[in-house]
Motif scaffolding. Sequence first.
Motif, mmCIF file in Angstrom:
data_model
loop_
_atom_site.group_PDB
_atom_site.id
_atom_site.type_symbol
_atom_site.label_atom_id
_atom_site.label_comp_id
_atom_site.label_asym_id
_atom_site.label_seq_id
_atom_site.Cartn_x
_atom_site.Cartn_y
_atom_site.Cartn_z
ATOM 1 N N PRO A 142 0.831 -1.202 0.000
ATOM 2 C CA PRO A 142 0.000 0.000 0.000
ATOM 3 C C PRO A 142 0.868 1.255 0.000
ATOM 4 O O PRO A 142 1.931 1.290 0.612
ATOM 5 N N LYS A 143 0.405 2.263 -0.701
ATOM 6 C CA LYS A 143 1.141 3.529 -0.754
ATOM 7 C C LYS A 143 1.021 4.234 0.590
ATOM 8 O O LYS A 143 -0.061 4.324 1.155
ATOM 9 N N ILE A 144 2.157 4.702 1.122
ATOM 10 C CA ILE A 144 2.163 5.463 2.373
ATOM 11 C C ILE A 144 2.259 6.938 2.013
ATOM 12 O O ILE A 144 3.232 7.371 1.385
ATOM 13 N N SER A 145 1.269 7.703 2.395
ATOM 14 C CA SER A 145 1.225 9.103 2.005
ATOM 15 C C SER A 145 1.889 9.987 3.053
ATOM 16 O O SER A 145 2.107 9.589 4.195
ATOM 17 N N ALA A 146 2.194 11.212 2.642
ATOM 18 C CA ALA A 146 2.647 12.235 3.584
ATOM 19 C C ALA A 146 1.434 12.738 4.363
ATOM 20 O O ALA A 146 0.303 12.640 3.888
ATOM 21 N N PRO A 147 1.627 13.258 5.574
ATOM 22 C CA PRO A 147 0.486 13.726 6.370
ATOM 23 C C PRO A 147 -0.091 15.052 5.892
ATOM 24 O O PRO A 147 -1.223 15.393 6.246
ATOM 25 N N PHE A 148 0.683 15.800 5.090
ATOM 26 C CA PHE A 148 0.253 17.125 4.662
ATOM 27 C C PHE A 148 0.327 17.275 3.148
ATOM 28 O O PHE A 148 1.083 16.573 2.473
ATOM 29 N N GLY A 149 -0.451 18.225 2.645
ATOM 30 C CA GLY A 149 -0.415 18.539 1.234
ATOM 31 C C GLY A 149 0.408 19.788 0.963
ATOM 32 O O GLY A 149 1.075 20.338 1.843
#
Length: 219
Positions: A6-13
């Motif tokens: 699964p892709k792990i995203s950053a917490p912020f945009g």
Amino acid sequence: MAHNFPKISAPFGRKTPKDRLVDPSIYAKPWVEHLRGVKFHASEKIDGTSVGIVWDGERISFVGHTEKSEFCPRYLDYLKANFATAEFESVIEEIFSDTPVTIYGEGISKDYNVHYGFPEGNFIMYDVQNEGGTFYNREPVREIAAKLALITPYEEMMTLDEAIEFVKSRPMSRLDPTKKMEGLVLRAPVEMYTNTGERIICKVKVKDFVDGVKDYKVD
């Protein structure tokens, strides 16, 4: 059992697509704002190749980032020599019996990015997923790694804001102190999922918070 990582995203945009740094006021996921003050398991993000050691209850196989991914020949030889053996399968069977699991980690080799002082190869274990698709809590993961004589990344408890301040200091890798740390992966205190089944996990990378960073270059 699915084996795609699964892709792990950053917490912020970011405010605009052209911005290199993230904006901590823009939450990438709804849960980030609600859990921002919670202590997470923050482990060093290792830069290798994604590897899953798959135990189907009878035998060992290997999977990359997706089921179609292929390993370079040298690293595949390393995996087979160290994990596709009767001795390793015996330990796996002792731990899991005939219960299928996937042991996830980063493959380290001089053929993949930074070898962290392991030019002949290594496997840095960070997760165990059961047949139903959920992941083990951190303490069992560390216990299983010890039984399998596998390395796990440096880890300590941090809030998201503490993790941000940590990566802003441009820390050195705890796996190889001659290299800059790429960042941290934050996992919930116990495994948690949203109401849509999304795992509570994110990555805090140095280059998302510090301008002008080139990973692993020592000043």
